[in-house]
Write an enzyme that holds these catalytic residues in place. Structure first.
Site, mmCIF file in Angstrom:
data_model
loop_
_atom_site.group_PDB
_atom_site.id
_atom_site.type_symbol
_atom_site.label_atom_id
_atom_site.label_comp_id
_atom_site.label_asym_id
_atom_site.label_seq_id
_atom_site.Cartn_x
_atom_site.Cartn_y
_atom_site.Cartn_z
ATOM 1 N N HIS A 44 -12.038 -0.995 -3.973
ATOM 2 C CA HIS A 44 -13.206 -1.391 -3.187
ATOM 3 C C HIS A 44 -14.376 -0.433 -3.438
ATOM 4 C CE1 HIS A 44 -11.277 -4.586 -1.052
ATOM 5 N NE2 HIS A 44 -10.440 -3.819 -0.397
ATOM 6 N N GLU B 169 -10.673 -9.184 -1.450
ATOM 7 C CA GLU B 169 -9.521 -8.318 -1.692
ATOM 8 C C GLU B 169 -8.971 -8.452 -3.111
ATOM 9 O OE1 GLU B 169 -8.498 -6.034 0.325
ATOM 10 O OE2 GLU B 169 -9.815 -6.625 1.976
ATOM 11 N N HIS C 281 -15.920 -1.382 -6.659
ATOM 12 C CA HIS C 281 -16.646 -2.650 -6.534
ATOM 13 C C HIS C 281 -18.041 -2.379 -5.956
ATOM 14 C CE1 HIS C 281 -15.986 -7.232 -5.586
ATOM 15 N NE2 HIS C 281 -17.051 -7.011 -6.324
ATOM 16 N N HIS D 80 -5.631 0.788 -4.163
ATOM 17 C CA HIS D 80 -6.291 -0.428 -3.673
ATOM 18 C C HIS D 80 -7.675 -0.104 -3.108
ATOM 19 C CE1 HIS D 80 -6.390 -4.362 -1.401
ATOM 20 N NE2 HIS D 80 -7.214 -3.634 -0.653
ATOM 21 N N GLU D 81 -7.728 0.867 -2.205
ATOM 22 C CA GLU D 81 -8.995 1.178 -1.552
ATOM 23 C C GLU D 81 -10.031 1.708 -2.546
ATOM 24 O OE1 GLU D 81 -9.659 0.123 1.275
ATOM 25 O OE2 GLU D 81 -7.661 -0.315 2.038
ATOM 26 N N TYR E 247 -6.020 -12.334 2.556
ATOM 27 C CA TYR E 247 -5.233 -11.302 1.879
ATOM 28 C C TYR E 247 -4.208 -11.936 0.942
ATOM 29 C CZ TYR E 247 -7.038 -7.362 4.585
ATOM 30 O OH TYR E 247 -7.848 -6.396 5.121
#
Length: 678
Positions: A469, A494, A472, A465-466, A606
């Protein structure tokens, strides 16, 4: 590849505390001069370049200070952390001063009028810059009388300082709770072996910190319910020092909203989000709770029966209640007993030294980039520094940016997992490019005397998940820093990373990422099947817990009369999450750092963004999650535009239609009997 030279040096990490403050003050002064020069323009000289481009460039230069402010989250040097905190206060206070400048706002309005009058041709991103900068002034209260503007400035600076103090306390929390070996019965030996020992009153005690790798195994594995209760209450109360700061932040926000003419702070915050209003948030959460509650009640009954059975076997009194400290323990027990899935066994297949490079490799192949680890001093010896290039880069034009991985816990370090966009990408006035830099901070388990560093499957999902980011931030390519990367609506930010979590439940991907630390074999097929089946086990209770956080957040930012937030925290958790506590209420809100770190009146995002995440995955990636062509589409339509266009436009461009909630609802309720009620 090794011969390629990046067109931009990585950030320096050799600053002293004095450097941090002097560089920050110089950058602020430079920014102030730009604002002064814009304010001094005659109305006739106000145009897109002289006003909007000048201000956007100055603001981007100020954003380049982020690496200096970042020290407060990661440095082992207290003096440097304190200087970074002071520097952030300076920047926040200046930002309040800058956004409250009426003379600059008048220049923006004059420039906008001239652009319209002269029929100046602007790109879509340039039009969006004008629109957003004008909206900034209105939302800052610059159309209000002077006395109210002065009061707003004072209140905003106070709020800024309160949030900085709150987060400083959060980062530097270092409490410990002591247990005997008997009290830790059930906690895996490799975890216990990593706890420091001390002797008190002839007793050997183990120190457990509130850091995730320490305290969460106690929640999940400690057989003694009293151990779990003590661990949970200590964890929930670990930041009692922040109670007054939390109260102050909410009070200041209410005052600011009132002056600006908004009914509540939540109405002010949601105005610029996809949901558009506080009422929209409440409706979304209420609707979802109605659908989730029957599923959660069933989950609770299942876990409570498991608790009753275990208490009978062990001769422990059973009072018929399901407590907050029972949830993680019996959730884990249920997965182990019903699915025969042992989290400790799964962990053995995920050594950090295998998982991290594997995840990077997956991302690189999917998105067409390449990571090159480079030497150089960083803020800590454990940190890895990478230059990121296009996969087929032949010269410096293929450079993407820099990335840092800071993966292990240490004293005074940010205690969860998060990504900082340290430097945004943008076009420079000289026609060159300012390349982005991102840092991922995590707290993975360290090696123990018995085993290498291992990751739970949950940790793998979080890491995936991180890193979403990170990409992105790296793969966005906008003209203005304001729109770069994750600078999108907070209730969409998110979604791209949540979509990427799906990879961690795909058989092919799980095989690629896994490698048993002893046998070097990937996860066997039967274990992969069990992991995938576990995804939606007790999903009702899981999402009710998320709804509790979101409902607490929206309630404290809409209720004008609430004052006892500790009682509210505990009462809402009991009523929504279906878990009880006993004894004195614990001030869990004092550790809810999201509400001082940018997610105020925004935690709903979220769950809200999961609707988009599920739709994107099901529509484009499900058929072949590792297809580079799908990755190219995702990179082009979602990552590249950042916030330079409306998020709904990006979604429609990617999906080929407007988004819907079908995939989200099917994922949560597909295997439950509640589907028919939707």
């Amino acid at each position: 590849m090794s011969a390629l030279k990046a067109p931009q040096l990585p950030p320096s990490w050799k600053h002293s505390a004095a450097d941090v403050l002097s560089l920050t003050k110089a950058a602020i002064e430079s920014n102030r001069k730009v604002h002064d020069s814009v304010a001094a323009l005659s109305p006739a000289d106000c145009n897109f370049t002289s006003v909007y481009v000048a201000l956007a460039s100055a603001d981007a230069e100020l954003e380049n200070l982020e690496p200096l402010l970042f020290y407060q989250n990661v440095s082992t040097d207290k003096e440097l952390r304190d200087a970074a905190t002071e520097a952030e206060n300076l920047v926040r206070n200046f930002s309040v001063e800058a956004e409250m400048r009426l003379d600059v706002f008048k220049a923006k309005k004059a420039a906008s009028e001239n652009i319209t009058k002269d029929a100046v041709s602007l790109t879509d991103e340039e039009k969006r810059l004008v629109e957003k900068m004008l909206l900034d002034g209105k939302r800052a209260g610059l159309d209000l009388p002077e006395a109210q503007r002065d009061e707003l400035t004072k209140l905003k600076k106070e709020l800024s300082q309160v949030c900085v103090k709150f987060n400083k306390n959060f980062n530097e929390e270092d409490g410990k709770i002591l247990f005997t070996l008997e009290e830790l019965k059930g906690v895996p030996a490799d975890v216990v072996s990593g706890f420091p020992k001390r002797t008190e009153d002839s007793k050997e005690l183990y120190e457990v910190t509130h850091k995730t790798p320490d305290i969460f195994p106690v929640f999940k594995y400690a057989e003694n319910p009293e151990t779990r209760r003590r661990a949970h209450e200590s964890y929930d109360a670990r930041l009692a020092i922040n109670v007054d700061l939390f109260d102050q932040a909410l009070s200041l926000r209410r005052q600011i909203a009132a002056i600006l003419g908004y009914d509540t702070w939540a109405d002010y915050i949601t105005e610029v989000k996809m949901v558009k209003s506080a009422h929209g948030v409440v409706q979304f959460l209420d609707d979802l709770e109605t659908k989730l509650r029957p599923v959660g009640i069933k989950d609770r009954e299942t876990l409570l029966a498991l608790k009753k059975e275990e208490h009978a076997e062990k001769g422990i009194p059973f009072d018929g209640e399901f407590y907050i400290w029972d949830y993680r323990y019996y959730d884990r027990k249920y997965v182990e007993t019903e699915l025969k899935l042992d989290d400790s066994l799964v962990k053995e297949y995920f050594p950090v030294t295998v998982v991290v490079p594997s995840i990077l490799h997956i991302y690189q192949d999917l998105l067409g980039v390449r990571f090159q680890e480079i030497p150089g001093e960083t803020w800590h010896p454990e940190v890895q520094q990478f230059a990121v290039w296009e996969k087929d880069a032949k010269d410096e034009s293929g450079f993407v940016g820099y990335c840092y991985l800071d993966l292990y816990p240490r004293a005074a370090k940010y205690s969860h997992a998060a990504v900082w966009g340290l430097i945004p990408g943008r076009d420079l006035p000289n026609g060159k490019r300012n390349y982005p830099t991102a840092a991922m901070v995590a707290n993975l388990a360290k090696p123990t005397p018995d085993r290498p560093a291992l990751m739970r499957h949950d940790d793998v999902v979080t890491f995936f998940h991180e890193m979403g980011h990170v990409f992105h931030g790296l793969l966005s390519k906008t003209k203005f820093a304001r729109f770069h990367g994750t600078s999108v609506a907070r209730d969409f930010v998110e979604a791209p990373s949540q979509m990427l979590e799906n990879w961690c439940w795909e058989p092919r991907v799980l095989q690629v990422m896994s490698n048993h630390y002893k046998t070097q074999q990937p996860l066997p097929a039967d274990l992969i099947t069990k992991i995938i089946k576990s995804r939606y086990v007790n999903i009702g209770l899981f999402y009710l817990r998320q709804l509790f956080f979101a409902k607490f957040d929206i309630k404290v930012h809409t209720d004008k009369d609430a004052t006892d937030y500790t009682t509210l925290w505990n009462d809402l958790r009991t009523s929504i999450s279906l878990v009880k506590t006993k004894g004195d209420p614990t001030p869990g809100q004092a550790s809810f750092a999201h509400l001082t770190g940018g997610y105020d009146a925004g935690y709903y995002g979220y769950t809200y963004s999961l609707v988009f995440a599920a739709d994107m995955y099901a529509t484009v990636f499900k058929k072949d999650p590792l297809d580079p062509e799908s990755g190219r589409l995702y990179r082009e339509k979602i990552l590249r535009p950042g916030g330079s266009r409306d998020e709904n436009v990006s979604l429609k461009d990617f999906l080929g239609r407007a988004p819907n909630s079908n995939a989200f609802l099917e994922g949560i309720f597909g295997s439950s009997k509640s589907t028919s009620s939707l």
